[in-house]
Structure formats: structure tokens, C-alpha cells
Design an enzyme around this catalytic site. Structure first.
Site, short mmCIF file in Angstrom:
data_model
loop_
_atom_site.label_atom_id
_atom_site.label_comp_id
_atom_site.label_asym_id
_atom_site.label_seq_id
_atom_site.Cartn_x
_atom_site.Cartn_y
_atom_site.Cartn_z
N HIS A 141 23.73 49.30 24.92
CA HIS A 141 23.74 50.59 25.61
C HIS A 141 24.24 51.72 24.72
O HIS A 141 23.60 52.77 24.59
CB HIS A 141 24.61 50.48 26.87
N ARG A 144 36.54 34.71 48.44
CA ARG A 144 37.27 33.66 49.14
C ARG A 144 37.37 34.05 50.61
O ARG A 144 37.87 35.14 50.94
CB ARG A 144 38.66 33.53 48.52
N GLU A 186 43.45 23.11 46.91
CA GLU A 186 44.80 23.59 47.19
C GLU A 186 45.62 22.53 47.91
O GLU A 186 46.80 22.74 48.16
CB GLU A 186 44.73 24.83 48.10
C1 PEP Z 1 46.61 29.71 45.58
O1 PEP Z 1 47.00 29.13 46.56
O2 PEP Z 1 46.88 29.36 44.42
C2 PEP Z 1 45.74 30.89 45.74
C3 PEP Z 1 45.18 31.45 44.71
O3 PEP Z 1 45.58 31.39 47.01
P1 PEP Z 1 46.68 32.29 47.73
O4 PEP Z 1 47.74 32.62 46.75
O5 PEP Z 1 45.94 33.47 48.26
O6 PEP Z 1 47.13 31.35 48.80
MG MG Z 2 46.10 29.54 48.46
#
Ligand code: PEP
Ligand code: MG
Length: 765
Positions: free
Chosen positions: A401, A543, A640
């Protein structure tokens, strides 16, 4: 004028019908140059679509009322117009003509439902002078009738990109008189591709410049990789110089879905020469032939498939008129210190004060006569680029660009320095030489050639830290997306929803309960758009809502949230969304809307998953609203919970594109330590071997199955953990905005260390 015309019937004078690109492809085909076969949907078809459907007047009214110097309004108008075009049904008789031509092309190349490239081809009276390169869109690997029509319409809409509108205003083109044609061309499955200038694009010398990289040519044209640079003597065909670069990324057709995907270049060919001497000779010969045919130096795109060279595009080199006055610049200073060097992308010398632009919010600091220094220019920098006397970028090749725009603006430019934004000091005086690609300390007036040569030889060129492991960024507030994107992150590894909801002051459940789903969707669309647009086309993983009951209590409607003894182990994440699927549906509908507007860079990530049935049910709901998980949208989960990590094989069997470690929660659930409880905070650590073991097994299993792995918890911003993850073979790491640069350096260092280790092992064997 016909609605469609095959290349065999088009000549270079047919710009008004077929656009510059289409007319040139016709001309090349007729001149016997190897061009993948195709046809052009002429400007008449576009015109008829606009007028017959009645949207032409509506669009012109929007443009009449627009002040293009108000960037926000410009972006908004562009979006509005594109939406109008993309949502207007193509009249049946036009559809039939396009589909018949596509079927004829399929027949001709003997492939059913052939993959084609759908490329916009702008028509404007003086197109050859005012380059429109990069302003209209190209869609690769399009297949089937429905997609063909969809992407043709997108090409029509691309005539109203913010950048295109701005250019037309600046160059006094009447919007109502600029038409667009669309080229439909058999897709070349390139193993290697690039660009070729039939003269030196900056100095006009009679040398051929070839830039080459692995895979489709997008990598070179978009500036995603620093390509190999080859200089060839046009007279003799002698290879004067072959600069091999490290090419970490390539674009390829995904063999299953036909989408264009960005993948790491296999280690063994990263630093290998892309072109053989035979191929260089063949390209040189084609370059000579094309220039001879046009009787003017050309700027071309080429590709090689199964050893066969194809020319994909050719247009006049736009800078040459200026060279006669610039090339003879005399330099008189006795001593020069070269601070950095890159590629000379736009000819001429310029001196001025360095202004480093890290964020587009800082553009106002560029005053007339300054030197704009940035990682890579973007369309919204154009007004500031015009004020600058010179431009220096960290990234890019001679077709990026910054190079295209500065050449057109006649501003000296050096691209691909790798380090200018880091080593040049704000407000210091420098001189740049857009012919040689050099940046000198101070204001240069004169210098002897001998000294210059010595200086060039003693300069150390630093490589930009490109990494194979992608380094992404976490975004929680859409209004901070711009800042996050300025880190140069390879995408958003976590876009949290909670903040978007908190700003409404209303609990999402209340929207649903009161029949205001549309309003909820609107809030989501507006917020997600800010991020998806800022990062486009880089991936953004949205998310879905993860709202612990205690955190949403203060919102209107939050009074009804149940009291929970331990909200961390309670009704949150995907388990809650499956109990209240209306909110999840609204989120999916918002994403579907954005998807239809072309934001296919958005992926979906589910939080707090503990059983594959949750993934299965969420995919079902996504399908109900018209999304196709794993087909037209990336779908993944956060790891998680120890449960998810321990049965990851079952999730893989259920089907997903990626996983991302939410180590904030994974740590609390593995160690039984409430992450919000200060009494046990001293025991909270992501480095606990149990957490690391869970992560390791997930990466191993996912790598076996070809599922991408990432991390978006705080541990993704911690150098020691990142080191380990890269060693384990994680696909990407998503860090906080302030940590992206450090994390990228760590990743680069570990990758180098791993390569070295592998090389030593091979040598010992
Ligand atoms: C986590 O649990 O590592 C995460 C990124 O989600 P949050 O902190 O929003 O729970
Ligand atoms: Mg989390």
C-alpha cells in the site's frame, strides 16, 4: 455492449467495457501470453444492475452529502453503500447471463463447478495514470453459481470502499461516471507467485524486478511476506542479484472447502529460493514480450502452477513520468550515516522531521514537510501521507500500500526497513533516498559515491520478527480495538462480550423478555463490527457471553439474577447460554448478519465448556440461525475446565476448528482456588505442573488431529509460559495489548532456538 465478453474478444482499448484489468487480460490473451482463461462481466451489467434495481440514485444522494475528509463519516457512508448493494437481489435475466458464461468457462476448461477468481476491474477515463490498484476487491477460489453471484455483487460494491471514494474525490472523478467490470478467471493453484516490473519501478533503469513468494500471489501483493527479490538484466537475461528472504507465511487453497487459507511455510523451504534459473528466464522472456507488445514498461502479476508460468495481470508502471526530473539528484554532503535501509519504493530524496505513527489517532501530528514513519500505511493514513514529504515503513515490498500510494502521490518512499519505527527517533531529522532505499541521519545535501558505498556495506539490516506461531491480541472493549490492532497482532484471539453488554446498562435477558431481540442484535452487531472491521481480514474469535450472576446484578433486569454461593462454579458460560438459548441465538444472529456483510473473519468460541454435548448443542443452535460451524465459520471452545482438557479427544471427535486455553479459569478449577478470593491468591499460579500438564495433553492431541490451539488467559502474556507453549507446538498465542510486542519477541526467539536445535541434531546424525 454485451453483458459478458470472453478474453479472446477483448483488447486493451476496451477499458470502458471491461475495466483496466479485464481489457489487459484480453489483450494479453490475444497476444499469445499464457493467461488463465476467463471472461469479463462488463460495465454495462453493473450499470443495468444499479439502475434497474433503483439503488443508483439512493447511492448518489449519500455521496453528494458526504464530506470525505471526515474519516468517520466516510467509513460510515462506504459501509452503508456496500450494504445496499450486497443486499439488493440481482435481476434474474442478469443472473442467467452470468451463470451461462460461467458454465461455458467450466466446459471450456473441462471442470465441473470450477474454482474461479472473481476480481473487480475498475473503469475510469484515465485509469492508466491514476492507479486504482488495491482499491477494489478480489475473491479467490470461488465456486458454484450462488457464490459466483454473491462475489460479483461484492465486487460491484467494492467500487464504494472508503478508499476508492476518497481517491475519486481527490482526483475529481465523478462517482456516477465510474463503472466497474468484473473479471471471472480460472483459478491458478499457484505453488509460487509474485509480481514483475519490466523496468526498475523507481529509477526506470532497464532492469527487470521480480518479487516471488510461495503459494498464491496475495502474500506478495498484500505485503504479508517479504518476498525474494530478483534483479535481471533485461538485455542479456543475466541474473544481477537474487536476495532470498525468509518467507514464513503463504496463502493456499484449502483443498476441502476451496477457501483461501493462510498457512505457515514448511520449514524446509522458508529460506529457499522460490524461483529456479529456468523460471526466471521464462519470466524475463514474458516480461520482454509484454513490454514490447504494449510498447511501455509494465507492472505485472504472475503465478506458477505445475511448473507452468501464467501471467495474471499487466498494467503500465505509473511512476515513470516523474523519473527524468528526479533521477539525476546530486548529493553533495561529505559524510553520510545510514540509519536503516529497505526497498526504494518511490523515487526521490526527502529530508524532514521524523513522525512515528503508531495509531491512526496520531495522524494529526504530521505537518507539511514531515517524514511519516510507520509499520505499514493503511487507507485512512492517505490524507496524512499527502502532507508528508517522505514515507518510511517497517514492512512491505514494492507493491504494498505505502509503495503504490506514495508513487502515485509522488512522495519518496522506502518500505520494508524492518525497524524504522523502532530505531528512528521522534522529531529527529533524516533524509530518505527513495531510489536506493536508504535512510540517512540528518539533512543530506551532497556526498561522494565512494563514501556512500562504504556506508552501504557497513549497514546491518535487521529482520522484522515474523513468527510462524501467530501472536494475537485480546480485546474486551471494542473502542480499544484500534489500539490493539496497532500492535500488529495477527488477529483477535479473544473478543469478550461482557463489556459490550455492560455498556447498555441492561441485562441481555431483559431485551429478550421484553421482545427486543432486534435491539440486542443491533448492539452486538455494532460492537463486534468495530473489532471485525479494524482487524479485517485477520481472524477475530468472538467469545459468547460468559456472565457470572454476581457481575450482572447491577444492570437493569439484573435484580432477577439468582443469588449463588459460588458464582465462579455457577450459572455462567455455555451452560447458562444453553439454558437460555435466546441470548446465544441473538449472538449467533448478529454474527450471521456480519458474515453476510463480508466479515467472514469472525469465528465463534464457547466459554466454560465441560462436556462435548455442550459443543454439539451450541453447533445445532448455530445451524438453526443459518451459520455452518466448521464450514463457513470457525467454531471452537475455550479449554477452561480440567474436564475439557481431560476428554479433549471427545471434543475433537464431536468436531471443532480450534481450542483456546482460558488459563484464568483453568487455573482456578485445577487448583481449587477462587480467582477472585484474595485469601488464597498466594497459591494461585498458572505455572503449577498440573495446569501445564493439562495444557500439554491438549496441545498434543489437537496437533495430532489438526485442530488449532491457542491461549487467551493471562498466561498468554507471560514470557516463561509462552516459551513452553511454543516449544509444545501451540498454533497461536493471544496476549494483552501491552504484551504483544514482548510476546512476539519471545515467540521469535524460541522458534529460532528450536530451529537451531533441530539443525544441530541433523548435523550430529
Ligand atoms: C480465562 O478464563 O482465562 C479467560 C480468558 O476468560 P475470562 O478471564 O474472561 O474468564
Ligand atoms: Mg474464563
Amino acid at each position: 455492449m454485451k453483458h459478458v465478453e470472453f478474453f479472446e474478444k477483448l483488447k486493451k482499448d476496451d477499458v470502458a467495457i471491461a475495466g483496466g484489468k479485464g481489457a489487459n487480460l484480453g489483450e494479453l490473451t490475444q497476444a499469445g501470453i499464457p493467461v488463465p482463461p476467463g471472461f469479463v462481466i462488463t460495465s454495462r451489467t453493473y450499470d443495468q444492475f444499479m439502475k434497474e434495481t433503483g439503488i443508483f440514485d439512493e447511492i448518489m444522494d449519500i455521496l453528494d452529502a458526504l464530506d470525505v475528509n471526515n474519516n468517520q463519516k466516510l467509513q460510515q457512508a462506504a459501509r452503508e453503500i456496500k450494504k445496499i448493494i450486497n443486499e439488493t437481489e440481482v435481476p434474474d435475466h442478469i443472473k442467467t447471463i452470468i451463470i451461462e458464461a460461467y458454465n461455458a468457462l467450466c466446459l471450456k476448461i473441462d471442470r465441473e463447478d470450477a474454482f474461479v477468481a472473481v476480481r473487480s476491474s475498475a473503469t475510469a477515463e484515465d485509469l492508466p495514470e491514476a492507479s486504482f490498484a488495491g482499491q477494489q476487491d478480489t475473491y479467490l477460489n470461488v465456486k458454484g453459481e450462488d457464490d459466483l453471484i454473491k462475489y460479483v455483487r461484492k465486487c460491484w460494491a467494492s467500487l464504494f470502499g472508503a478508499r476508492a471514494i476518497f481517491y475519486r474525490e481527490e482526483n475529481n472523478f465523478d462517482h456516477s461516471k465510474v463503472y466497474i467490470a468484473v473479471v471471472i478467471q480460472e483459478m491458478v493453484d499457484a505453488e509460487k507467485a509474485g509480481v514483475m516490473f519490466t523496468v526498475h519501478p523507481s529509477t526506470g533503469e532497464d532492469k527487470i524486478l521480480i518479487e516471488a513468494a510461495w503459494g498464491l500471489g496475495e502474500a506478495v501483493v498484500s505485503g504479508t511476506v517479504t518476498p525474494d527479490t530478483i534483479w535481471v538484466d533485461k538485455e542479456t537475461g543475466e541474473i544481477l542479484d537474487y536476495q532470498v528472504s525468509e518467507k514464513n507465511i503463504m496463502f493456499q487453497k484449502d483443498p476441502e472447502q476451496g477457501r483461501t487459507v493462510k498457512i505457515p511455510v514448511p520449514d524446509e523451504i522458508k529460506k529457499k529460493k522460490v524461483l529456479s534459473e529456468v523460471e526466471i528466464a521464462e519470466l524475463t522472456e514474458l516480461g520482454r514480450k509484454i513490454q514490447e507488445h504494449y510498447n511501455f514498461p509494465q507492472d505485472t502479476e504472475w503465478a506458477v502452477e505445475s511448473g507452468k508460468v501464467f501471467m495474471l495481470q499487466s498494467r503500465p508502471v505509473t511512476t515513470l513520468g516523474k523519473i527524468a526530473t528526479e533521477a539525476g539528484t546530486e548529493e553533495t554532503e561529505t559524510e553520510r550515516i545510514i540509519i536503516t535501509k529497505g526497498l526504494g519504493a518511490s523515487p526521490g530524496m526527502a529530508s524532514g522531521n521524523v513522525k512515528i505513527i503508531k495509531d491512526t489517532d496520531e495522524l494529526d501530528k504530521i505537518q507539511n514537510g514531515d517524514i511519516l514513519v510507520t509499520v505499514m500505511t493503511t487507507p485512512d493514513m492517505v490524507p496524512a501521507m499527502k502532507r508528508a514529504d517522505g514515507i518510511i515503513t517497517d514492512e512491505g515490498g514494492v507493491t504494498c500500500h505505502a509503495a503504490i500510494v506514495s508513487r502515485e502521490l509522488g512522495i519518496p518512499c522506502v518500505v520494508g526497513t524492518g525497524d524504522a519505527t523502532k530505531i528512528l527517533k521522534e522529531n529527529s531529522v533524516v533524509t530518505l533516498d527513495g531510489n536506493k532505499g536508504l535512510v540517512y541521519e540528518g539533512k543530506i545535501i551532497e556526498e561522494s559515491t565512494e563514501k556512500e558505498k562504504e556506508a552501504v556495506q557497513t549497514t546491518v539490516v535487521q529482520q522484522s520478527p515474523l513468527t510462524v506461531t501467530e501472536v494475537k491480541v485480546n480485546v474486551s472493549m471494542p473502542e480499544a480495538a484500534k489500539k490493539a490492532s496497532q500492535t500488529g497482532a495477527d488477529g483477535v484471539g479473544l473478543l469478550r462480550t461482557e463489556h459490550m453488554m455492560l455498556t447498555t446498562g441492561v441485562h441481555p435477558k431483559k431485551f429478550i423478555r421484553e421482545g427486543n431481540e432486534d435491539e440486542l442484535i443491533k448492539v452486538l452487531v455494532e460492537n463486534i463490527l468495530k473489532v471485525a472491521d479494524t482487524f479485517y481480514p485477520k481472524p477475530v474469535w468472538y467469545r459468547t457471553l460468559d456472565a457470572p450472576t454476581d457481575e450482572f446484578k447491577s444492570l437493569k433486569g439484573g435484580e432477577d439474577e439468582p443469588y449463588e454461593h459460588n458464582p465462579m462454579l455457577g450459572w455462567r458460560g455455555i451452560r447458562r447460554e444453553l439454558d437460555e438459548p435466546e441470548i446465544l441465538k441473538a449472538e449467533f444472529k448478529a454474527i450471521k448478519k456480519l458474515h453476510e456483510q463480508g466479515y467472514t473473519n469472525i469465528g465463534i468460541m464457547l466459554p466454560l465448556v465441560q462436556h462435548p454435548d455442550e459443543l454439539k448443542q451450541a453447533k445445532k443452535i448455530a445451524r438453526e440461525v443459518g451459520l455452518k460451524p466448521q464450514k463457513n465459520i470457525e467454531f471452537g471452545i475455550m479449554v477452561e475446565t480440567p474436564a475439557a482438557a481431560l476428554v479433549i479427544e471427545d471434543f475433537i471427535r464431536e468436531g471443532l476448528d480450534f481450542v483456546s486455553f482460558g488459563t484464568n479459569d483453568l487455573t482456578q478449577y485445577t487448583l481449587a482456588i477462587d480467582r477472585n478470593n484474595e485469601n488464597v491468591a498466594n497459591l494461585y499460579t498458572e505455572k503449577h505442573p498440573a495446569v501445564l500438564k493439562l495444557i500439554e495433553r491438549v496441545i498434543v492431541e489437537c496437533n495430532k488431529a489438526g485442530v488449532k490451539t491457542s491461549i487467551c488467559g493471562q498466561a498468554g502474556s507471560m514470557p516463561t509460559i509462552v516459551e513452553k507453549l511454543v516449544e509444545l507446538g501451540i498454533t497461536s498465542v493471544s496476549a494483552n495489548t501491552d504484551a504483544v510486542a514482548t510476546v512476539r519477541e519471545v515467540v521469535a526467539r524460541v522458534e529460532k532456538k528450536l530451529l537451531l536445535k533441530a539443525a544441530r541434531k541433523i548435523m550430529q546424525e
